[in-house]
Design an enzyme around this catalytic site. Structure first.
Site: not given
Length: 561
Positions: A216, A278
């Site tokens: 993330d 990401e």
């Protein structure tokens, strides 16, 4: 449990061509009837995922969390939130998935913790300059009384990125950085203790059989130690982030040293453990994350956000294949996730380009769900025909649309509150899955249970039960596509060649035996008669490919350009 075939490393690592399925666990399947998806529900649906034909699942954060941002505010990285189950259940799920031939990827959230994490509590209880505060980014405020934030950085969820603390004696204290919600304080990755902690967390889950991690905010860990002002107005913030050279808190060069150490850990385990990033960075810098000693793959956000236009799609495909090829990494294609408007909805509008927030359609015009569904089917076959690996988001295989009429009182995304009720946020793509039945909860949980977000009554026609075995359904299209993708040798090639085609049509071939044609024009496109149809997103009549339709063809011989 005996080892299964997924543990035998093939000549080509599995992740280079895999199709992974994102499980937004809170909304996937509810096993105990409390309205929240959980590990028990996921375990019960593993046979469905096996039949769908995916190679891996990516499970969104299941760690203990106050749930201020859907679990991306983690309070303990080595445990399971009680609403989802137990650590023992998680270990059993991983083993069961492996028995089904499905690998398991977890989310790791390294940019920030929850403000309920033990470390942050210790930081608040410790004085400025202490080792406990050094784990985060605490700074004195500006101005004679320190009442101004340390700089002008803004939160991705709206408002400033700094919150002032209160000292034990009740007086105003230092400020701490949070690039997202105030309940998500940013970690200080210049701290060796922070780095060692996350290396330990990776090993904790690798030791339990996890096959990899989705990272993330992979581009956000390292910050310019001077914490300089951005010096731009808020309305230009998102545009500025994408194009600025030397941004002080996104895509800082120091982040790559972190991933070099992570790669060594992954490579020390058998079975081709993998990372997917990401990373919202400029296209010319994404490949920096994919060098052979860093992360393995990264989501292709330019493809995700591209409009339904032939020139835009071909351009982004070419750019990504070229840049990834320079570092020997496969492209990673994706059409949806838990942060963006579902493709049926966005492709059903006149303006199909995603908005600045990623989950906010720029055009407020009406949505034609039939058109959106037709285009979503075509986009799926386009994506799955491209070289590299791909990710599916739960429910896209059912043709679910964005739920845009959730009552304001039920919205959970922090963006809604942080923007003063001006941006509804991402709840519309996170509505629980419809599995069966004619009314809510549509098999998401036991009859009579109430899902945490309301499901549209119209979803009764798009449940997995309704579509399973129904010729021409979205679910059967995905099942057929994944079966062919795994079984036909043309999909093994790591490159493509564009073929001559009229304006508005994209046509390419893989390994001279497989072709894909996408008709984005308004006129039918005549197909070559010496190629057989493997699969099409819609009916082909009189040898012509209708508008907004994709076809896979099997044969031999084609003139490339």
């Amino acid at each position: 449990m005996p080892r299964t075939r997924i543990h035998r490393t093939p000549a080509t690592p599995w992740w280079r061509t895999a199709v992974s399925y994102q499980v937004y666990i809170r909304s996937f399947a509810d096993g105990n009837g409390d309205g929240i998806g959980d590990i028990a529900g996921l375990r019960a649906r593993l046979p469905y995922l096996k039949e769908l034909g995916v190679d891996a699942i990516w499970v969104t954060p299941w760690y203990p969390s106050p749930m201020k941002d859907g679990g991306y505010d983690v309070a303990d990285y080595r445990a399971i939130d009680p609403s989802f189950g137990t650590l023992a259940e998680a270990e059993e799920m991983i083993a069961e998935a492996h028995a089904h031939g499905i690998r398991v990827l977890l989310d790791i959230v390294p940019n920030h913790t929850s403000d309920q994490h033990t470390w942050f509590a210790e930081a608040l209880a410790s004085p400025p300059g202490s080792p406990e505060r050094d784990r985060y980014l605490f700074r004195d405020g500006r101005g004679p009384d320190g009442s101004l934030p340390p700089n002008d950085w803004r939160s991705r969820f709206g408002g400033r990125a700094w919150t002032r603390t209160t000292d034990p004696d009740g007086t105003p204290g230092q400020w701490y950085l949070h690039l997202f919600a105030p309940e998500q304080p940013d970690l200080n990755w210049a701290s060796r203790e922070v780095r060692a902690e996350f290396e330990s967390i990776l090993r904790f889950w690798f030791d339990r059989g996890v096959d990899g991690f989705r990272v993330d905010v992979a581009h956000g860990l390292a910050k310019d130690p001077a914490l300089p002002d951005l010096g731009i107005p808020e309305e230009l913030l998102f545009e500025h982030e994408r194009h600025r050279e030397g941004h002080p808190h996104w895509d800082h060069d120091d982040v790559h040293e972190i991933y070099q150490s992570w790669r060594k850990i992954a490579d020390s385990y058998a079975g081709d453990r993998v990372f997917v990033a990401e990373a919202h960075v400029r296209e010319d810098r994404l490949a920096n994350y994919l060098r052979s000693d860093e992360l393995h793959t990264a989501f292709n956000f330019p493809f995700l956000t591209a409009p339904w236009e032939p020139e835009a799609l071909r351009s982004v495909i070419d750019r990504n294949l070229a840049s990834h090829g320079e570092v020997g990494a496969p492209a990673t294609w994706v059409l949806a996730n838990h942060d963006v408007t579902r493709q049926v909805t966005r492709f059903g509008r006149k303006e199909t380009l995603l908005g600045e927030h990623g989950y906010d359609i720029e055009s407020a015009g009406p949505c034609d769900l039939d058109l959106g569904t037709r285009r979503a089917r075509a986009a799926a076959l386009l994506m799955l025909a491209l070289p590299g690996n791909a990710y599916l988001y739960q429910g896209e295989e059912l043709g679910l649309w964005e739920v845009e009429d959730i009552p304001e009182a039920l919205l959970r995304d922090p963006t809604w509150e942080r923007t003063g009720g001006t941006v509804r946020g991402r709840d519309g793509c996170r509505v629980p899955m419809p599995w069966s039945g004619a009314e809510a909860p549509f098999g998401f949980g036991p009859r009579g249970s109430k899902p945490w977000l309301p499901q549209p009554r119209e979803w009764h026609g798009r449940t997995a039960q309704t579509q399973s075995g129904t010729p021409g359904s979205m679910l059967e299209l995905y099942r057929s596509a994944l079966r062919l993708r795994r079984g036909q040798r043309g999909f093994a090639a790591e490159s493509l060649r564009w073929l001559e085609a009229p304006p508005g049509v994209l046509s390419f071939e893989r390994a001279a035996v497989l072709r894909c044609a996408v008709n984005l024009s308004s006129e039918p496109y005549p197909l070559a008669k010496d190629w057989g149809v493997l699969l099409s997103s819609d009916r082909i009549e009189n040898g012509k490919l209708p508008p907004d339709t994709t076809v896979w063809l099997w044969g031999g011989g084609a003139r490339a350009v």
